[in-house]
Design an enzyme around this catalytic site. Structure first.
Site, PDB file in Angstrom:
ATOM      1  N   ILE A   1       0.854  -1.096   0.091  1.00  0.00           N
ATOM      2  CA  ILE A   1      -0.050   0.154   0.047  1.00  0.00           C
ATOM      3  C   ILE A   1       0.824   1.199   0.021  1.00  0.00           C
ATOM      4  O   ILE A   1       0.510   2.299  -0.765  1.00  0.00           O
ATOM      5  CB  ILE A   1      -0.894  -0.033   1.196  1.00  0.00           C
ATOM      6  CG1 ILE A   1      -2.016  -1.132   1.129  1.00  0.00           C
ATOM      7  CG2 ILE A   1      -1.751   1.414   1.365  1.00  0.00           C
ATOM      8  CD1 ILE A   1      -2.763  -1.246   2.325  1.00  0.00           C
TER       9      ILE A   1
ATOM     10  N   ASP B   1      10.965   3.147   6.693  1.00  0.00           N
ATOM     11  CA  ASP B   1      10.608   1.903   6.905  1.00  0.00           C
ATOM     12  C   ASP B   1      11.677   0.901   7.337  1.00  0.00           C
ATOM     13  O   ASP B   1      12.828   1.123   6.878  1.00  0.00           O
ATOM     14  CB  ASP B   1       9.973   0.962   5.456  1.00  0.00           C
ATOM     15  CG  ASP B   1       9.178  -0.134   5.849  1.00  0.00           C
ATOM     16  OD1 ASP B   1       9.922  -1.065   6.107  1.00  0.00           O
ATOM     17  OD2 ASP B   1       8.044  -0.244   5.305  1.00  0.00           O
TER      18      ASP B   1
ATOM     19  N   ARG C   1      -3.968   1.788  10.879  1.00  0.00           N
ATOM     20  CA  ARG C   1      -4.441   1.211  12.309  1.00  0.00           C
ATOM     21  C   ARG C   1      -4.787   2.165  12.946  1.00  0.00           C
ATOM     22  O   ARG C   1      -3.837   2.978  13.374  1.00  0.00           O
ATOM     23  CB  ARG C   1      -3.620  -0.005  12.773  1.00  0.00           C
ATOM     24  CG  ARG C   1      -3.684  -1.402  12.100  1.00  0.00           C
ATOM     25  CD  ARG C   1      -5.167  -2.219  11.908  1.00  0.00           C
ATOM     26  NE  ARG C   1      -5.263  -3.235  11.301  1.00  0.00           N
ATOM     27  CZ  ARG C   1      -5.516  -3.259  10.117  1.00  0.00           C
ATOM     28  NH1 ARG C   1      -5.851  -2.134   9.288  1.00  0.00           N
ATOM     29  NH2 ARG C   1      -5.441  -4.390   9.522  1.00  0.00           N
TER      30      ARG C   1
ATOM     31  N   ASP D   1      -9.224   7.099   8.494  1.00  0.00           N
ATOM     32  CA  ASP D   1     -10.272   6.250   7.855  1.00  0.00           C
ATOM     33  C   ASP D   1     -10.105   5.162   8.975  1.00  0.00           C
ATOM     34  O   ASP D   1     -11.018   4.359   8.962  1.00  0.00           O
ATOM     35  CB  ASP D   1      -9.457   5.805   6.740  1.00  0.00           C
ATOM     36  CG  ASP D   1     -10.549   4.458   6.205  1.00  0.00           C
ATOM     37  OD1 ASP D   1     -11.700   5.046   6.075  1.00  0.00           O
ATOM     38  OD2 ASP D   1     -10.271   3.335   5.984  1.00  0.00           O
TER      39      ASP D   1
ATOM     40  N   GLU E   1     -12.524   2.673  17.514  1.00  0.00           N
ATOM     41  CA  GLU E   1     -13.661   2.278  16.360  1.00  0.00           C
ATOM     42  C   GLU E   1     -14.260   1.095  16.602  1.00  0.00           C
ATOM     43  O   GLU E   1     -15.495   1.096  15.804  1.00  0.00           O
ATOM     44  CB  GLU E   1     -13.037   2.172  14.914  1.00  0.00           C
ATOM     45  CG  GLU E   1     -12.409   1.050  14.769  1.00  0.00           C
ATOM     46  CD  GLU E   1     -11.513   0.860  13.304  1.00  0.00           C
ATOM     47  OE1 GLU E   1     -11.824  -0.132  12.380  1.00  0.00           O
ATOM     48  OE2 GLU E   1     -10.715   1.782  13.065  1.00  0.00           O
TER      49      GLU E   1
ATOM     50  N   HIS F   1     -13.928   3.470   8.215  1.00  0.00           N
ATOM     51  CA  HIS F   1     -12.853   2.223   7.821  1.00  0.00           C
ATOM     52  C   HIS F   1     -13.361   1.887   6.564  1.00  0.00           C
ATOM     53  O   HIS F   1     -13.836   0.783   6.117  1.00  0.00           O
ATOM     54  CB  HIS F   1     -12.921   1.424   8.872  1.00  0.00           C
ATOM     55  CG  HIS F   1     -11.645   0.442   9.009  1.00  0.00           C
ATOM     56  ND1 HIS F   1     -11.255  -0.102  10.010  1.00  0.00           N
ATOM     57  CD2 HIS F   1     -11.216  -0.170   7.866  1.00  0.00           C
ATOM     58  CE1 HIS F   1      -9.985  -0.802   9.699  1.00  0.00           C
ATOM     59  NE2 HIS F   1     -10.139  -0.920   8.407  1.00  0.00           N
TER      60      HIS F   1
END
Length: 332
Positions: A154, A173, A233, A257, A262, A294
């Site tokens: 992603i 990363d 997340r 999102d 949640e 989400h």
């Protein structure tokens, strides 16, 4: 196999049934999996869970005692599963490691464009007959520095899209991607990314290292007025910290999102009730915050990919005793 599918929505029934093509016996259960609802599994050999299902140790023990042998996750994330308990109980766990990276990456871009050009505010104004432009000023994305935290499928897809806008893309990363480097992405230390990026997009998994990665300390290192977007997340972001950042102006815009708490909000129609989460309610009061429930994964292509991989995991387990994409507990 008998498969009990928890947190089932109409789209789950549609896509899973199509991918299954009558192979397994699917039971769709609207309730979220928890200690209170685990009995609904009815001893099914496989339980299929989604991101907000509570696959805790007590739930796993009850599933195993009733005859369940497989937990098939229809998600990439697995932080909601007690993997150690699953292994101890002899339950295999499978997941969907990838479906459509374009779905989530494109949604992150949609949040960026909405926040930057104030589309959400303009939409409401025009519907009320207000065509004034005051307060809707944005900026050119071309030439801006975009920081990507996490360059898996992603993150790499998102980086490529932002490169297409003419942005300078930097990334952090622990495991740099050669594909990202080849497209012109520059890897930098996390603190440098915070200090340099005009826009920060979070595309990392939830781990002990990334829990509340965006907190008061991190926000203090960022450029004033930074835009932060999270489609990874919820717990990667400390919601109370970003509220403080929004109030002070340290954060110029926020797109979410996902949200840490949640589970009691998303995927349900709560329009006739009062939201009980005071932190979430406070976030909704800011004009420079856009929250979606989400839905970044919610495209036809992604749902088809999730369904096909989930059914493939179940079929492989039935035939061989192993899933195609296993999830194993961490080794100390």
């Amino acid at each position: 196999m008998d498969v009990a599918i928890f947190s089932a929505k109409p789209h789950d029934r549609q896509f899973l049934s199509a991918a299954n093509a009558g192979r397994h016996r699917l039971a769709f259960i609207e309730a979220r999996l928890s200690e209170e609802t685990v009995r609904f599994a009815g001893g099914a050999a496989c339980v299929c869970a989604f991101v907000n299902d509570q696959v805790t140790a007590p739930v796993i023990r009850e599933l195993a005692a009733a005859g369940t042998r497989l937990i098939a996750l229809r998600s990439a994330g697995f932080n909601h599963v007690d993997l150690t308990a699953a292994e101890s109980a002899g339950l295999a766990v499978g997941r969907v490691p990838a479906y459509s990276p374009h779905a989530v990456a494109e949604h992150a871009v949609a949040l960026i464009l909405t926040l930057n050009r104030n589309i959400h505010r303009a939409f409401n104004r025009v519907r009320e007959g207000n065509f004034a432009l005051d307060g809707l000023l944005g900026f050119d994305l071309c030439g801006k520095t975009v920081g990507v935290v996490g360059t898996g499928l992603i993150g790499r897809t998102f980086a490529g899209i932002m490169r297409g806008f003419g942005c300078r893309v930097i990334a952090f990363d622990p495991f740099p991607s050669e594909a990202c480097t080849a497209m012109g992405v520059t890897y930098v230390p996390l603190d440098e990314l915070f200090a340099t990026a005009d826009i920060i997009s979070l595309q990392c998994p939830l781990t002990p290292e990334t829990h509340h990665l965006i907190d008061d300390e991190a926000i203090a290192k960022m450029k004033r007025g930074v835009m932060i977007v999270n489609t990874s997340r919820g717990a990667v972001v400390d919601a109370s910290a970003v509220i403080r950042g929004l109030k002070s102006g340290a954060i110029g815009a926020l797109g979410l999102d996902v949200y840490e708490e949640e589970a009691d909000l998303f995927f349900e129609d709560l329009s006739q009730t009062a939201i009980q989460d005071d932190v979430f309610a406070r976030l909704l009061t800011f004009p420079n915050v856009v929250i979606t429930g989400h839905q970044a994964f919610f495209t036809r292509e992604a749902l088809n990919g999730i369904a096909c991989t989930t059914i493939a995991n179940i079929t492989a387990f039935e035939e061989t005793g192993s899933v195609v994409h296993p999830v194993l507990p961490p080794r100390g």
